[in-house]
Write a protein that holds these residues in place. Structure first.
Motif, PDB file in Angstrom:
ATOM      1  N   ALA A 162     -10.584 -34.048  34.673  1.00  0.00           N
ATOM      2  CA  ALA A 162      -9.259 -33.446  34.545  1.00  0.00           C
ATOM      3  C   ALA A 162      -9.030 -32.473  35.687  1.00  0.00           C
ATOM      4  N   GLY A 163      -7.950 -32.698  36.424  1.00  0.00           N
ATOM      5  CA  GLY A 163      -7.586 -31.783  37.474  1.00  0.00           C
ATOM      6  C   GLY A 163      -8.148 -32.125  38.834  1.00  0.00           C
ATOM      7  N   LEU A 164      -9.016 -33.129  38.949  1.00  0.00           N
ATOM      8  CA  LEU A 164      -9.614 -33.414  40.246  1.00  0.00           C
ATOM      9  C   LEU A 164     -10.023 -34.857  40.317  1.00  0.00           C
ATOM     10  N   CYS A 165      -9.854 -35.453  41.489  1.00  0.00           N
ATOM     11  CA  CYS A 165     -10.455 -36.756  41.702  1.00  0.00           C
ATOM     12  C   CYS A 165     -11.341 -36.685  42.933  1.00  0.00           C
ATOM     13  N   VAL A 166     -12.530 -37.255  42.831  1.00  0.00           N
ATOM     14  CA  VAL A 166     -13.433 -37.341  43.957  1.00  0.00           C
ATOM     15  C   VAL A 166     -13.565 -38.813  44.296  1.00  0.00           C
ATOM     16  N   ALA A 167     -12.979 -39.234  45.380  1.00  0.00           N
ATOM     17  CA  ALA A 167     -12.901 -40.650  45.701  1.00  0.00           C
ATOM     18  C   ALA A 167     -14.117 -41.077  46.505  1.00  0.00           C
ATOM     19  N   LEU A 168     -15.009 -41.789  45.851  1.00  0.00           N
ATOM     20  CA  LEU A 168     -16.153 -42.371  46.526  1.00  0.00           C
ATOM     21  C   LEU A 168     -15.884 -43.828  46.860  1.00  0.00           C
ATOM     22  N   ALA A 169     -15.019 -44.433  46.114  1.00  0.00           N
ATOM     23  CA  ALA A 169     -14.557 -45.799  46.363  1.00  0.00           C
ATOM     24  C   ALA A 169     -13.237 -45.932  45.642  1.00  0.00           C
ATOM     25  N   LEU A 170     -12.466 -46.929  46.001  1.00  0.00           N
ATOM     26  CA  LEU A 170     -11.138 -47.034  45.443  1.00  0.00           C
ATOM     27  C   LEU A 170     -10.885 -48.432  44.897  1.00  0.00           C
ATOM     28  N   PRO A 178       3.993 -38.904  42.061  1.00  0.00           N
ATOM     29  CA  PRO A 178       4.473 -38.735  40.692  1.00  0.00           C
ATOM     30  C   PRO A 178       4.042 -37.368  40.163  1.00  0.00           C
ATOM     31  N   ILE A 179       4.305 -37.091  38.904  1.00  0.00           N
ATOM     32  CA  ILE A 179       3.758 -35.890  38.269  1.00  0.00           C
ATOM     33  C   ILE A 179       2.240 -35.964  38.391  1.00  0.00           C
ATOM     34  N   SER A 180       1.631 -34.886  38.860  1.00  0.00           N
ATOM     35  CA  SER A 180       0.219 -34.976  39.208  1.00  0.00           C
ATOM     36  C   SER A 180      -0.494 -33.663  38.966  1.00  0.00           C
ATOM     37  N   ASP A 181      -1.816 -33.770  38.894  1.00  0.00           N
ATOM     38  CA  ASP A 181      -2.666 -32.599  38.724  1.00  0.00           C
ATOM     39  C   ASP A 181      -3.429 -32.377  40.027  1.00  0.00           C
ATOM     40  N   GLY A 182      -4.761 -32.456  40.013  1.00  0.00           N
ATOM     41  CA  GLY A 182      -5.565 -32.112  41.180  1.00  0.00           C
ATOM     42  C   GLY A 182      -5.406 -33.068  42.347  1.00  0.00           C
ATOM     43  N   VAL A 229      -2.564 -27.204  54.882  1.00  0.00           N
ATOM     44  CA  VAL A 229      -2.713 -27.052  53.436  1.00  0.00           C
ATOM     45  C   VAL A 229      -1.675 -27.942  52.769  1.00  0.00           C
ATOM     46  N   TYR A 230      -2.139 -28.815  51.861  1.00  0.00           N
ATOM     47  CA  TYR A 230      -1.265 -29.721  51.123  1.00  0.00           C
ATOM     48  C   TYR A 230      -1.136 -29.182  49.695  1.00  0.00           C
ATOM     49  N   PHE A 231       0.082 -29.167  49.167  1.00  0.00           N
ATOM     50  CA  PHE A 231       0.300 -28.594  47.842  1.00  0.00           C
ATOM     51  C   PHE A 231       1.585 -29.160  47.250  1.00  0.00           C
ATOM     52  N   ALA A 232       1.755 -28.937  45.948  1.00  0.00           N
ATOM     53  CA  ALA A 232       2.955 -29.429  45.270  1.00  0.00           C
ATOM     54  C   ALA A 232       3.020 -28.852  43.867  1.00  0.00           C
ATOM     55  N   PRO A 233       4.216 -28.744  43.303  1.00  0.00           N
ATOM     56  CA  PRO A 233       4.304 -28.496  41.870  1.00  0.00           C
ATOM     57  C   PRO A 233       3.732 -29.696  41.112  1.00  0.00           C
ATOM     58  N   MET A 234       3.175 -29.442  39.946  1.00  0.00           N
ATOM     59  CA  MET A 234       2.723 -30.557  39.114  1.00  0.00           C
ATOM     60  C   MET A 234       3.910 -31.446  38.760  1.00  0.00           C
ATOM     61  N   THR A 235       5.007 -30.822  38.304  1.00  0.00           N
ATOM     62  CA  THR A 235       6.211 -31.563  37.948  1.00  0.00           C
ATOM     63  C   THR A 235       7.093 -31.664  39.179  1.00  0.00           C
ATOM     64  N   ALA A 236       6.832 -32.649  39.999  1.00  0.00           N
ATOM     65  CA  ALA A 236       7.610 -32.834  41.230  1.00  0.00           C
ATOM     66  C   ALA A 236       7.368 -34.231  41.769  1.00  0.00           C
ATOM     67  N   SER A 237       8.296 -34.696  42.573  1.00  0.00           N
ATOM     68  CA  SER A 237       8.205 -36.025  43.167  1.00  0.00           C
ATOM     69  C   SER A 237       7.833 -35.967  44.642  1.00  0.00           C
ATOM     70  N   ASN A 291      -4.798 -38.920  54.150  1.00  0.00           N
ATOM     71  CA  ASN A 291      -4.460 -39.525  52.861  1.00  0.00           C
ATOM     72  C   ASN A 291      -4.737 -38.509  51.756  1.00  0.00           C
ATOM     73  N   VAL A 292      -3.706 -38.170  50.987  1.00  0.00           N
ATOM     74  CA  VAL A 292      -3.838 -37.174  49.925  1.00  0.00           C
ATOM     75  C   VAL A 292      -3.999 -37.903  48.596  1.00  0.00           C
ATOM     76  N   TYR A 293      -5.179 -37.791  48.000  1.00  0.00           N
ATOM     77  CA  TYR A 293      -5.481 -38.458  46.740  1.00  0.00           C
ATOM     78  C   TYR A 293      -5.142 -37.529  45.582  1.00  0.00           C
ATOM     79  N   ILE A 294      -4.497 -38.078  44.559  1.00  0.00           N
ATOM     80  CA  ILE A 294      -4.045 -37.262  43.441  1.00  0.00           C
ATOM     81  C   ILE A 294      -4.369 -37.930  42.113  1.00  0.00           C
ATOM     82  N   THR A 295      -4.477 -37.093  41.086  1.00  0.00           N
ATOM     83  CA  THR A 295      -4.593 -37.600  39.724  1.00  0.00           C
ATOM     84  C   THR A 295      -3.183 -37.714  39.154  1.00  0.00           C
TER      85      THR A 295
END
Length: 307
Positions: free
Chosen positions: A8-16, A264-268, A225-233, A276-280
């Protein structure tokens, strides 16, 4: 087959992997150990914050190779604060830097100012504590996540707040000075979009959940620095040098923020060397990526294993 670790809140991408059949379960935790964020040290050690919303006894643990956990940094520090101040109130944001320092964002609580607790995982000693007090931190603040920039000796914090005065907080690690920026801006406050998960609209305090800035990450070169509201597109970015430039007015800093792409709506989130910005993608039970060309792509989606 490589693995994908999610929490919850984070993804660690080792493979996709693109198909559900390629998902490999790397670690499982019971309800007493709900994952918050993961941090991997330079020596491969894995640390995890325990999600505070579920009232856990432990705040941070080390995840051992056999899947067991050990209170971390110590038995006392891993739990609620003691009379002498040792202990953690509630940690979500967790990062390990290249020198083996584990940075823990300890949100404010009863009789406790928000702070960053830094622990040296090599010497197993306290590295330092940086307090985030008033007026930078406000009564409505929720210190959610952080990005560590050792090139500029700075930390960038997402203060989700109450959605109206959501902001970023910039901390100078050399002086301890903290500043609140982009307060109530379009880049930190939520859009008017319902948060629907598995067909049910999520409420917060009896009202539709619309949540301000949450995901925040810094690229490997400590340039953006990459950032965003959770509720945002939209995903946004700003140069670290602009965030650190105290000569810029708030209006000038706002002009330096760029819309990076769709989401989409996203967390970590986390970002690789290619931008490439990976999101949950929490409302989609998915992990996705915002590409440098601004497009968004679902990388993995599976209702059963990514709830």
């Amino acid at each position: 087959m490589k693995r994908l670790i999610t929490a919850a809140g984070l993804c660690v991408a080792l493979a996709l992997p693109a198909a559900a059949g390629n998902l490999e379960t790397y670690l499982s935790f019971d309800k007493s150990m709900p994952p918050g964020n993961l941090a991997i040290g330079p020596d491969g050690r894995m640390f995890m914050s325990v999600h505070e919303f579920y009232g856990p006894e432990l705040r941070v643990v080390e995840v051992n190779k056999d899947g067991t956990t050990t209170p971390y940094p110590t038995e006392n520090w891993a739990r609620a604060p003691q009379e002498d101040g040792d202990g953690l109130n509630g940690v979500l944001g967790l990062r390990a830097d290249r020198d083996g320092i584990l940075w823990m964002l300890d949100g404010q609580g009863d009789n406790q100012t928000g702070r960053i607790v830094a622990w040296d995982t090599k010497s197993e000693r306290l590295h330092g504590i940086f307090y985030i007090g008033a007026p930078v931190s406000r009564p409505t603040s929720f210190l959610n996540d952080l990005a560590v920039d050792r090139d500029h000796e700075a930390i960038y914090i997402s203060d989700t707040g109450d959605g109206q005065n959501s902001a970023l907080i910039v901390v100078d690690l050399e002086t301890g000075r903290a500043r609140r920026v982009l307060v109530g801006s379009a880049f930190t406050t939520p859009e008017d979009t319902p948060m629907v998960i598995d067909g049910r609209e999520i409420l917060l305090g009896g009202n539709p959940a619309k949540i301000g800035v949450n995901p925040i990450t810094v690229d490997p070169t400590n340039t953006w620095v990459y950032f965003a509201p959770m509720t945002a597109s939209s995903m946004y970015r700003v140069r670290t040098t602009d965030l650190l430039d105290e000569a810029l007015s708030e209006e000038e800093l706002v002009d330096r923020v760029e819309r990076y792409g769709d989401k989409p709506i996203s967390d970590g989130s986390t970002v690789d060397t290619g931008g490439n910005v990976y999101i949950t993608a929490m409302t989609d039970n998915a992990i996705g990526v915002t590409r440098p060309d601004g497009s968004y792509e679902v990388l993995f989606q599976y209702d059963e294993d990514l709830p």
